[in-house]
Write a protein that holds these residues in place. Sequence first.
Motif, PDB file in Angstrom:
ATOM      1  N   LYS A 114       0.541  -1.157   0.099  1.00  0.00           N
ATOM      2  CA  LYS A 114       0.020  -0.227   0.301  1.00  0.00           C
ATOM      3  C   LYS A 114       0.586   1.535   0.149  1.00  0.00           C
ATOM      4  CE  LYS A 114      -3.915   0.703   0.131  1.00  0.00           C
ATOM      5  NZ  LYS A 114      -4.714   0.666  -0.614  1.00  0.00           N
ATOM      6  N   GLN A 115       1.956   1.087   0.717  1.00  0.00           N
ATOM      7  CA  GLN A 115       3.162   2.509   0.560  1.00  0.00           C
ATOM      8  C   GLN A 115       3.449   2.568  -0.594  1.00  0.00           C
ATOM      9  OE1 GLN A 115       3.057   4.587   3.726  1.00  0.00           O
ATOM     10  NE2 GLN A 115       0.975   3.067   3.945  1.00  0.00           N
ATOM     11  N   GLY A 116       3.826   1.601  -1.125  1.00  0.00           N
ATOM     12  CA  GLY A 116       4.556   1.496  -3.013  1.00  0.00           C
ATOM     13  C   GLY A 116       5.524   1.022  -2.806  1.00  0.00           C
ATOM     14  N   PHE A 117       6.133  -0.171  -1.189  1.00  0.00           N
ATOM     15  CA  PHE A 117       7.506  -0.510  -1.821  1.00  0.00           C
ATOM     16  C   PHE A 117       7.273  -1.729  -2.364  1.00  0.00           C
ATOM     17  CE2 PHE A 117       7.325   2.222   2.364  1.00  0.00           C
ATOM     18  CZ  PHE A 117       8.248   2.865   1.564  1.00  0.00           C
ATOM     19  N   ALA A 118       6.954  -1.984  -3.286  1.00  0.00           N
ATOM     20  CA  ALA A 118       6.918  -2.962  -4.579  1.00  0.00           C
ATOM     21  C   ALA A 118       7.619  -4.197  -3.925  1.00  0.00           C
ATOM     22  CB  ALA A 118       7.090  -2.532  -5.472  1.00  0.00           C
ATOM     23  N   GLY A 119       9.559  -3.806  -4.253  1.00  0.00           N
ATOM     24  CA  GLY A 119      10.519  -5.252  -3.226  1.00  0.00           C
ATOM     25  C   GLY A 119      10.002  -5.702  -2.087  1.00  0.00           C
ATOM     26  N   ALA A 120      10.189  -4.472  -0.471  1.00  0.00           N
ATOM     27  CA  ALA A 120       9.086  -4.926   0.343  1.00  0.00           C
ATOM     28  C   ALA A 120       8.461  -6.152   0.548  1.00  0.00           C
ATOM     29  CB  ALA A 120       9.559  -3.780   1.260  1.00  0.00           C
ATOM     30  N   SER A 121       7.540  -5.982  -0.936  1.00  0.00           N
ATOM     31  CA  SER A 121       6.514  -6.729  -0.135  1.00  0.00           C
ATOM     32  C   SER A 121       6.540  -7.872  -0.858  1.00  0.00           C
ATOM     33  CB  SER A 121       4.894  -5.436  -1.040  1.00  0.00           C
ATOM     34  OG  SER A 121       5.079  -5.643  -2.105  1.00  0.00           O
ATOM     35  N   ARG A 122       7.147  -7.723  -1.881  1.00  0.00           N
ATOM     36  CA  ARG A 122       6.963  -9.070  -2.857  1.00  0.00           C
ATOM     37  C   ARG A 122       8.036 -10.068  -1.612  1.00  0.00           C
ATOM     38  NH1 ARG A 122       9.491 -10.641  -8.157  1.00  0.00           N
ATOM     39  NH2 ARG A 122      11.698  -8.938  -8.462  1.00  0.00           N
ATOM     40  N   PHE A 123       9.106  -9.277  -1.082  1.00  0.00           N
ATOM     41  CA  PHE A 123      10.106 -10.200  -0.517  1.00  0.00           C
ATOM     42  C   PHE A 123       9.137 -10.521   0.527  1.00  0.00           C
ATOM     43  CE2 PHE A 123      12.753 -10.165   3.725  1.00  0.00           C
ATOM     44  CZ  PHE A 123      13.688 -10.784   3.502  1.00  0.00           C
ATOM     45  N   LEU A 124       8.340  -9.942   1.025  1.00  0.00           N
ATOM     46  CA  LEU A 124       7.750  -9.897   3.002  1.00  0.00           C
ATOM     47  C   LEU A 124       5.751 -11.176   2.225  1.00  0.00           C
ATOM     48  CD1 LEU A 124       7.951  -6.661   4.119  1.00  0.00           C
ATOM     49  CD2 LEU A 124       8.659  -8.798   5.429  1.00  0.00           C
ATOM     50  N   TYR A 125       5.597 -11.184   0.989  1.00  0.00           N
ATOM     51  CA  TYR A 125       5.065 -12.257   0.693  1.00  0.00           C
ATOM     52  C   TYR A 125       5.127 -13.546   0.612  1.00  0.00           C
ATOM     53  CZ  TYR A 125       0.290  -8.166  -0.397  1.00  0.00           C
ATOM     54  OH  TYR A 125      -0.074  -8.150  -0.497  1.00  0.00           O
ATOM     55  N   MET A 126       6.520 -13.546  -0.007  1.00  0.00           N
ATOM     56  CA  MET A 126       7.664 -14.626   0.150  1.00  0.00           C
ATOM     57  C   MET A 126       7.570 -15.409   1.133  1.00  0.00           C
ATOM     58  SD  MET A 126      10.026 -14.398  -3.139  1.00  0.00           S
ATOM     59  CE  MET A 126      11.107 -15.410  -2.439  1.00  0.00           C
ATOM     60  N   HIS A 127       7.940 -14.723   1.603  1.00  0.00           N
ATOM     61  CA  HIS A 127       8.288 -14.947   3.468  1.00  0.00           C
ATOM     62  C   HIS A 127       7.386 -15.627   4.183  1.00  0.00           C
ATOM     63  CE1 HIS A 127      11.084 -15.400   5.842  1.00  0.00           C
ATOM     64  NE2 HIS A 127      10.737 -15.345   7.392  1.00  0.00           N
ATOM     65  N   SER A 128       6.501 -14.992   3.999  1.00  0.00           N
ATOM     66  CA  SER A 128       5.082 -15.353   4.711  1.00  0.00           C
ATOM     67  C   SER A 128       4.708 -16.668   4.393  1.00  0.00           C
ATOM     68  CB  SER A 128       3.484 -14.203   4.228  1.00  0.00           C
ATOM     69  OG  SER A 128       3.098 -14.682   4.509  1.00  0.00           O
ATOM     70  N   ASP A 129       4.915 -16.908   2.884  1.00  0.00           N
ATOM     71  CA  ASP A 129       4.076 -18.495   2.407  1.00  0.00           C
ATOM     72  C   ASP A 129       5.505 -19.464   3.595  1.00  0.00           C
ATOM     73  OD1 ASP A 129       2.723 -17.710   0.842  1.00  0.00           O
ATOM     74  OD2 ASP A 129       3.862 -17.426  -0.717  1.00  0.00           O
ATOM     75  N   GLU A 130       6.688 -19.424   3.465  1.00  0.00           N
ATOM     76  CA  GLU A 130       7.569 -19.569   4.248  1.00  0.00           C
ATOM     77  C   GLU A 130       6.510 -19.657   5.534  1.00  0.00           C
ATOM     78  OE1 GLU A 130      11.719 -18.951   4.229  1.00  0.00           O
ATOM     79  OE2 GLU A 130      11.717 -18.137   2.089  1.00  0.00           O
ATOM     80  N   GLU A 131       6.577 -19.204   6.128  1.00  0.00           N
ATOM     81  CA  GLU A 131       5.881 -19.785   7.156  1.00  0.00           C
ATOM     82  C   GLU A 131       4.944 -20.018   7.442  1.00  0.00           C
ATOM     83  OE1 GLU A 131       8.013 -18.547   9.837  1.00  0.00           O
ATOM     84  OE2 GLU A 131       9.339 -17.635   8.965  1.00  0.00           O
ATOM     85  N   ARG A 132       4.384 -20.609   6.098  1.00  0.00           N
ATOM     86  CA  ARG A 132       3.246 -21.377   6.498  1.00  0.00           C
ATOM     87  C   ARG A 132       3.581 -22.697   6.289  1.00  0.00           C
ATOM     88  NH1 ARG A 132      -1.764 -22.295   5.488  1.00  0.00           N
ATOM     89  NH2 ARG A 132      -2.444 -23.896   4.069  1.00  0.00           N
ATOM     90  N   MET A 133       5.053 -22.836   5.452  1.00  0.00           N
ATOM     91  CA  MET A 133       5.414 -23.807   5.027  1.00  0.00           C
ATOM     92  C   MET A 133       6.072 -24.636   6.130  1.00  0.00           C
ATOM     93  SD  MET A 133       9.139 -25.419   4.555  1.00  0.00           S
ATOM     94  CE  MET A 133      10.220 -23.995   3.270  1.00  0.00           C
TER      95      MET A 133
END
Length: 167
Positions: A33-52
């Motif tokens: 939402k803040q426009g930080f595309a790189g950070a959000s991409r990284f964090l969406y991926m990391h969220s998936d890792e935690e689900r794993m």
Amino acid sequence: MKSKNVEKAINEQIVVEAYSSQLYLAMASWCEKQGFAGASRFLYMHSDEERMHMLKLVHYLNDRGGHAIVPALKAPPKEYKDIFKVFEDIMEHEEYVTASINKLLEVTMKEKDYNTANFLQWFVMEQVEEESVFRGILDKISLLGKEKGMFFLIDKELDGMAAAPVA
Ligand code: FEO
């Protein structure tokens, strides 16, 4: 599962990993939402890792004759002060996760459940790696300085990390 204490402790760790996934999802959404595309991409991926991580525990517990319980979770924060604070909060959270894994490991040793202790080695190493990744990000932030103008650079850096994940 033979030891009810180990089963309880694994279920508690399932809560920790599930919450981690939700927390990083909330952070990813805020960054997006803040426009930080790189950070959000990284964090969406990391969220998936935690689900794993959570699923790994769910399957292990059920395979061993226990019952993995899907928990209710408290809502993670919606707002963050800035992108730097997001990563400071993550570091703190990961240190808490490491302590939680160590506590779980202690329960398995006390209960002489060496199979589970062995299974948990993967999580022990994963925490070493995650802490190192996030410490590296904080080091970069310190290097760049916490000026507003550096938001963009750190976001770019995180975008590169999302494109070539370490884990
Ligand atoms: Fe599953 Fe980041 O600990």
